[in-house]
Design a protein around this motif. Structure first.
Motif, short mmCIF file in Angstrom:
data_model
loop_
_atom_site.label_atom_id
_atom_site.label_comp_id
_atom_site.label_asym_id
_atom_site.label_seq_id
_atom_site.Cartn_x
_atom_site.Cartn_y
_atom_site.Cartn_z
N UNK A 16 72.80 26.91 71.83
CA UNK A 16 74.26 26.95 71.81
C UNK A 16 74.80 28.37 72.01
N UNK A 17 73.92 29.36 71.98
CA UNK A 17 74.36 30.72 72.27
C UNK A 17 74.90 31.49 71.09
N UNK A 18 74.38 31.20 69.90
CA UNK A 18 74.70 32.02 68.73
C UNK A 18 73.55 33.00 68.51
N UNK A 19 73.88 34.26 68.41
CA UNK A 19 72.83 35.27 68.25
C UNK A 19 72.04 35.00 66.97
N UNK A 20 70.73 35.05 67.06
CA UNK A 20 69.89 34.61 65.95
C UNK A 20 68.95 35.70 65.47
N UNK A 21 68.56 35.55 64.20
CA UNK A 21 67.52 36.38 63.62
C UNK A 21 66.76 35.54 62.61
N UNK A 22 65.55 35.97 62.26
CA UNK A 22 64.71 35.23 61.33
C UNK A 22 64.41 36.08 60.11
N UNK A 23 64.32 35.40 58.95
CA UNK A 23 63.99 36.15 57.74
C UNK A 23 62.84 35.53 56.97
N UNK A 24 62.15 36.40 56.22
CA UNK A 24 61.02 36.01 55.38
C UNK A 24 61.37 36.24 53.93
#
Length: 228
Positions: free
Chosen positions: A80-88
């Motif tokens: 959908x084009x939402x800037x993403x990041x991942x967390x631990x």
């Protein structure tokens, strides 16, 4: 201390909370606790010129736990084009190298993605020196793998106890739900993100969701992310 409303706190009915409209880049963080997200509705949500510009997605916890919504959320955010990041979510009871390896195995970053995040919010009965050593090891391994310095997410108490003086070179994402408690720390240029509410609403997600803002300008925002 800033003037009472320098952050331009404004109640936005669509999101159910006051937002600091001084800042122009807004986002949320999600995990399986937010159930199955309707990403097209989330992408379309907008009010008072605020939209969801980014989303941080829980990926892993400890050495074996994969958030059950991560793969879908990671894929859908890109679609959908939402800037993403991942967390631990860091567990001090578990060897830090195993935790880093678990995150690296599960998270494939692409150009434009936000930096990986270490979420530090439990002590698990471990002494400070063990937590600091483990966090340092996780950060070093993850930075070496992705070629980008991770962000540390924490609250004000943990910042003062574990981060300040030990990880001053790392970018920060601070949680603080009082309108004033984060002000002094947010003047630190290393503080990139502020989680200012845990009780917002947004189309596409049932129940409460955490709201965040990016504390710098658009030009800095464009520079934050994974290497091309």
């Amino acid at each position: 201390m800033r003037y009472k409303n320098e952050n331009q706190w404004t109640y936005v009915q669509r999101f159910g909370i006051r937002l600091p409209l001084r800042y122009g880049i807004h986002g949320i963080d999600v995990s399986h606790h937010n159930a199955r997200i309707q990403w097209d509705k989330l992408k379309a949500a907008k009010a008072e010129n605020v939209r969801m510009d980014f989303v941080y997605i829980k990926a892993t916890e400890g050495a074996t736990h994969l958030d059950r919504q991560f793969d879908r959320n990671w894929r859908e955010a890109k679609r959908v084009g939402i800037r993403r990041g991942a967390y631990h979510f860091y567990n001090p009871r578990v060897y830090s190298d195993q935790q880093a390896a678990h995150f690296i195995k599960r998270v494939v970053m692409e150009p434009g993605d936000l930096p990986p995040v270490l979420d530090l919010e439990i002590e698990a009965g471990k002494p400070a020196e063990i937590i600091i050593k483990g966090v340092a090891n996780w950060l070093t391994i993850v930075e070496k793998h992705y070629g980008i310095r991770p962000v540390i997410y924490t609250n004000e108490h943990f910042y003062k106890k574990f981060i300040a003086g030990n990880f001053d070179e790392y970018p920060l994402w601070l949680a603080g739900y009082s309108r004033t408690q984060i002000d002094d720390l947010s003047e630190n240029s290393n503080v990139l993100l502020w989680q200012h509410s845990e009780k917002g609403y947004v189309d596409g997600i049932k129940g409460f969701v955490d709201f965040n803002v990016f504390l710098h300008d658009d030009e800095t925002w464009q520079r934050v992310g994974s290497p091309e």
